[in-house]
Design an enzyme around this catalytic site. Structure first.
Site, PDB file in Angstrom:
ATOM      1  N   VAL A   1       0.837  -1.203   0.000  1.00 27.27           N
ATOM      2  CA  VAL A   1       0.000   0.000   0.000  1.00 27.27           C
ATOM      3  C   VAL A   1       0.874   1.255   0.000  1.00 27.27           C
ATOM      4  O   VAL A   1       0.605   2.224  -0.717  1.00 27.27           O
ATOM      5  CB  VAL A   1      -0.970   0.002   1.199  1.00 27.27           C
ATOM      6  CG1 VAL A   1      -1.766   1.309   1.249  1.00 27.27           C
ATOM      7  CG2 VAL A   1      -1.925  -1.178   1.117  1.00 27.27           C
ATOM      8  N   CYS A   2       1.953   1.220   0.785  1.00 25.27           N
ATOM      9  CA  CYS A   2       2.866   2.371   0.840  1.00 25.27           C
ATOM     10  C   CYS A   2       3.488   2.665  -0.522  1.00 25.27           C
ATOM     11  O   CYS A   2       3.704   3.823  -0.882  1.00 25.27           O
ATOM     12  CB  CYS A   2       3.987   2.108   1.834  1.00 25.27           C
ATOM     13  SG  CYS A   2       3.422   1.921   3.511  1.00 25.27           S
ATOM     14  N   THR A   3       3.790   1.616  -1.260  1.00 20.45           N
ATOM     15  CA  THR A   3       4.381   1.798  -2.583  1.00 20.45           C
ATOM     16  C   THR A   3       3.432   2.577  -3.485  1.00 20.45           C
ATOM     17  O   THR A   3       3.846   3.490  -4.211  1.00 20.45           O
ATOM     18  CB  THR A   3       4.728   0.427  -3.196  1.00 20.45           C
ATOM     19  OG1 THR A   3       5.671  -0.233  -2.337  1.00 20.45           O
ATOM     20  CG2 THR A   3       5.324   0.569  -4.584  1.00 20.45           C
TER      21      THR A   3
END
Length: 212
Positions: free
Chosen positions: A45-47
């Site tokens: 998700v952070c990517t």
């Protein structure tokens, strides 16, 4: 460190990052800032979030908002992760990612998830005004990605209401009508807002966006 609240002064810090040492206040200068944390490097998700943030940088720049991300991994790890982000999101990460291996900044900003994992930062967002006061705090669970359209909308509202005696109604977007501050009498409001004032109720007065 006590929990930070709206209106508190954003704590200053010096930390390593993907672009070298950064001192928060020096980095922000006389502008606004947005600080957002991530649970760890190389997480899915952070990517997507950091790639999206990079694509939105020009919009934050227009609003004089400096972007700053944070993850509890080190700077070398950040640099490797940025290669992945650039590849899969087809962008170029164009803002620093703070390295917070000792969790100094995470603790300072109360970013550690108390009920999940002591090593994971929650998805926190802090918007910082030029006077260093915290104007917005948003906290998402690790499983939910942020909405950058909403962050821009909130910044538009914060910047408008910081300099004009208005508030923004539900779902407001830049250019739409705004609410006259309840502290201003209707007759005074009509003198102040030259575009006109519509009285819906004595306590609910609308006026066109003074910056549109």
């Amino acid at each position: 460190m006590a929990t930070l609240r709206l209106g508190d002064t954003a704590p200053n810090f010096t930390a390593d990052s993907s672009v070298g040492k950064i001192e928060l206040y020096d980095y922000l200068g006389d502008g606004w800032g947005i600080l957002f944390s991530h649970p760890a490097d190389f997480t899915p998700v952070c990517t997507t979030e950091l790639g999206t943030a990079a694509k939105f940088k020009s919009e934050f720049d227009k609003r004089n908002v400096k972007m700053l991300a944070l993850s509890v991994d080190g700077a070398a790890s950040h640099k490797e992760w940025i290669k992945d982000i650039n590849e899969v999101q087809q962008t170029e990460v164009n803002f620093p990612i703070i390295a917070d291996e000792d969790k100094k900044v995470s603790d300072l900003y109360d970013m550690i998830h108390p009920k999940a994992d002591n090593n994971l930062t929650v998805r926190s967002v802090f918007i910082i005004a030029p006077d260093r006061s915290i104007k917005l705090i948003l906290t998402y669970p690790a499983s939910t990605g942020r909405n950058f359209h909403e962050l821009l909308r909130v910044i538009d509202s914060l910047q408008l209401t910081a300099y004009h005696k208005v508030a923004t109604p539900a779902n407001w977007k830049h250019g739409e009508d705004v609410v006259v501050s309840p502290a201003i009498a209707t007759e005074d409001a009509k003198q102040m807002f030259k575009k006109g004032v519509t009285e819906v109720k004595p306590y609910l007065r609308m006026t066109p966006d003074p910056t549109a």
